[in-house]
Design a protein around this motif. Sequence first.
Motif, PDB file in Angstrom:
ATOM      1  N   SER A 406       0.836  -1.192   0.000  1.00  0.00           N
ATOM      2  CA  SER A 406       0.000   0.000   0.000  1.00  0.00           C
ATOM      3  C   SER A 406       0.879   1.253   0.000  1.00  0.00           C
ATOM      4  O   SER A 406       0.508   2.257  -0.602  1.00  0.00           O
ATOM      5  CB  SER A 406      -0.990  -0.004   1.166  1.00  0.00           C
ATOM      6  N   PHE A 409       1.816   1.684  -3.689  1.00  0.00           N
ATOM      7  CA  PHE A 409       0.747   2.203  -4.551  1.00  0.00           C
ATOM      8  C   PHE A 409       0.447   3.666  -4.241  1.00  0.00           C
ATOM      9  O   PHE A 409       0.124   4.436  -5.125  1.00  0.00           O
ATOM     10  CB  PHE A 409      -0.516   1.343  -4.418  1.00  0.00           C
ATOM     11  N   LYS A 410       0.571   4.028  -2.955  1.00  0.00           N
ATOM     12  CA  LYS A 410       0.363   5.437  -2.602  1.00  0.00           C
ATOM     13  C   LYS A 410       1.433   6.317  -3.244  1.00  0.00           C
ATOM     14  O   LYS A 410       1.146   7.384  -3.773  1.00  0.00           O
ATOM     15  CB  LYS A 410       0.422   5.608  -1.083  1.00  0.00           C
ATOM     16  N   LEU A 412       3.203   5.773  -5.820  1.00  0.00           N
ATOM     17  CA  LEU A 412       3.116   5.796  -7.273  1.00  0.00           C
ATOM     18  C   LEU A 412       2.453   7.084  -7.753  1.00  0.00           C
ATOM     19  O   LEU A 412       2.807   7.641  -8.787  1.00  0.00           O
ATOM     20  CB  LEU A 412       2.269   4.597  -7.693  1.00  0.00           C
ATOM     21  N   LEU A 413       1.484   7.543  -6.966  1.00  0.00           N
ATOM     22  CA  LEU A 413       0.709   8.707  -7.380  1.00  0.00           C
ATOM     23  C   LEU A 413       1.512   9.989  -7.232  1.00  0.00           C
ATOM     24  O   LEU A 413       1.418  10.881  -8.052  1.00  0.00           O
ATOM     25  CB  LEU A 413      -0.567   8.799  -6.547  1.00  0.00           C
TER      26      LEU A 413
END
Lengths: 660, 304
Positions: A406, A409-410, A412-413
Amino acid sequence: MILFLLKAVLILSLGLFFVPKNRKYFFTFSLHLALVVISSFLIFNTFNQVASLKFPFLSLLNNTIYIEIDKLSAFFMLVINFTCLTGIIYAKAYLEPYYKSKSSLEFALHYFSFLWLHIAMLFVVMFRDALAFLIVWEIMALTAFLLVIFENEKKETIKIGIQYLIQMHIAVVFIMIGFIWAYSQTGADFSFDGLSVYFESHNPLPLFLIFFIGFGIKAGFIPLHSWLPHAHPAAPTHVSAVMSGVIIKMGIYGILRVLTYIHHDLFNIGLFILISALVNGLIGVSLAIVQHDIKKLLAYHSIENIGIIGIGIGLGVIGLAINIPALTVLGFAGGILHILNHSLFKSLLFYTAGAVYTQTHTRNIEELGGLIKKMPKTALFFLIGALAICGLPPFNGFISEFLIYSGMFKALLSGNLQTDILLFFAISGLAIIGGLAIFCFTKVFSIVFLGTPRSDKVTHAKEASTSMILAYALIAITILLIGLLPVLFINPLIDIVSIFTKDTQAIQQAIPTLNSISISSGLFIVLIALFWLVRYWQQKRQNIRKDATWACAYTGANPAIHQYTATSYADNFVQISNQITNVKKEFKNFEEAEIFPKERTFQTHSSDKIEDYLIKTPTTFILNFLQKIGVFQTGKIQHYLLYAFAFIMMIFILTLLNLI
Amino acid sequence: MMSLFFILITAPFFVGIILKVKAKFAARKLPSILQPFYDVARLFKKGAIYSTTTSFIFKIAPLVYFVSVLMAALFIPIGSLKGFLSFNADFVYFAYLLAFGKFMMIIAAMDTGSSFEGMGANREALYSMLIEPAFFILIASLALFTDNNSFYGLFLNLHISTNLSYILGLAAIYVLMYIAMIENSRSPIDDAKTHLELTMVHEVMVLDNSGFDLALIHIATWIKFSIYGTLISNFIIQNEWPLALQIGSFFFVQMAFAGVVGLLESFRARNKLEKNPQWIIMLSAIAIVLFLTTLIITQKIILY
């Protein structure tokens, strides 16, 4: 008071040599328990206050040595205590078969080393002074060496023990160089705290790399891992569990501790950790798949899991460098939680594998099979460990991997191109590692416990003894607790992570997510139970039969011969990964003229390429060279006199020619 | 809750439609669309045979497998209908949950001690391992594209409007479709209609399951198809559409997906078995292209 008790335990440990043989276990167990109670008090105090705990311990060469426990140390103490405690519980039953063959002294030495290993590891995380740290680090390596060579009647074990000892000393040299370098450059304290002065004013990368090599040998970072797959199988099982569960984590501790003092130029360090961790994970698990020795296989999985821990830490450091708090917090949190998780499921796996070894006297999984019928409890606990190590919900391995995911993925933004590409590699790397772990553990579990026996070694196996099962159960409960209620562990985790970054918002946001995971996992279990009941109700009224396995209408099948083996299971993976796994098959092809084929043999070997290139090739080269020089050593006194004469002559001539 | 209802309601017809399309192209008499449904209903009425080699693993595995797939369906949204469960990075939970089910099925197959089932088990293990990165890279690209990280957020903010995003959408649908094919062991990885155990993957793993367990395994296959169909439909459904249109297009996409699967199975030959790993890795490669495209769309890679 605490200090007095601690010192009392240290002195009482000598008593192990004087206690009668049949009381030794009880004595050492109570000492371990005392140690756990004392240190738990310290851990508890540390987590209950903001500042770290600091008090003088003793004075060494006019220096006062302080015990300093911050949250990070306390966390590692917790891991050490838990694994050592289950280890000593397990050891009772595991060492019973050796009771007759080993002398009282050997037992005393073994227990003494185990106790001192426990003590040394606790002190490793409690000392900041470099000299004291190096001393306890050395005690840790030596006691571990003594523990590894418990079965010293085997020549192989001694050899492996010495290999371990040598590699550990190379590690110590690097760590020592690191400290001395920092000390000579700055003249600050000869301690961890002194490093901060160095790191503030210099480029941190070179010194970090030196420490990384030193601690990395301990942690088993590829290519410095080669002691690990040898030492784990050779050691008695409770020792392998402690080795894999905590000793290698001391390397991680060292790396984390050094990282706490570095505050600038972190990107390259993070990148370096991340890449080596990814390599570790992928190569570790690939090599694990082709192993046939169950303990060696688990050892390679330790390398893989060090990789996962490293991915978490590496991402955390990168997050610090490029200022993405979510990545930092979740990366560190996942990595650190995985340290605890790995120590739990890996020791569980070692204990169950050790129970199989005591019952069947073989570690070769190709000779096992069908053990679930003989040892159902051991099989169940092995399965729990296997599911946990694969990172499947609702077990603990999932929680730490989920935190890392997680975080990725966080980030990545909010990351830039560079980080996105790194994250891309990390995400796909972690996904592949997860898939390969599943491949490996479906293999091990099915080959060892399922199907039918592959040799008669399995015939006499019995269920493991109660004390072993107690050790399993303690761990399994903790595994499920972390897996099902991760929220309980999040606050201590936030405390630890806040050593690295103050911005722990992201992990607080993760709390509702973790709650949802608890709910989902709970629902998962409830639904399984529900469908079990439905099936029970449905089958109660039906005709339920038992019959032989369906062999596609061929009735002559003998499962003992025809079922899949570990080699055949791994074969399709080996075909696509032979560059890494390096499996060689040995067999003779059929010839055309051979109408009635004779008996054939088929063998496969795998070898660790990195170990071959880094350790074996140079050592064989040196050995060959030395053997050539050995020609001079004839053992005849006349020759030695001749050498002396030649030497004197040479000096004489050189002096005459004015060359010296 | 609504989305779960729709996923489950379309599931039983999935295999029926596939069979129907295949029969049509083979110029055979069409079976009823409810044929798979009847098959399963019959299985529920039957007893079971358990192999003497097996243990409790074999008994619990179909349940775990079925529940894992059922649970996975809870996470899937349809358009603006939220899934039953939704949290940050729920797709990780989704993927690992499915992996858990597979883990159990693999060891259950090995539990029988049959060489055939061993074959299927180890192929399944290899293929599902190889497909894992493709799924994660795909999701990562979507997360990057939509600036969100839960299934619901991903698809709610997925607006396919610019030229490059069409590529993204198409590639994603392609990858997802073949992930569905591999997950369910259909052509070109495996051929459901073959009768040679030596070349089977999933079918051969469940040779020993019977009665209730086999029924659950069949239903799990339906739901899996339906889950991936729903994921694909989310690429087409836009959340500004009225709800009725969203649901209508959901049904349409589900049917179309089943039809396409039937079509592919009718016209595409299966891969040579040893080429399968390469072919699966190819999907990861497409997913990487997708990721790069997303980097261009989000202007992290700037093209001049």
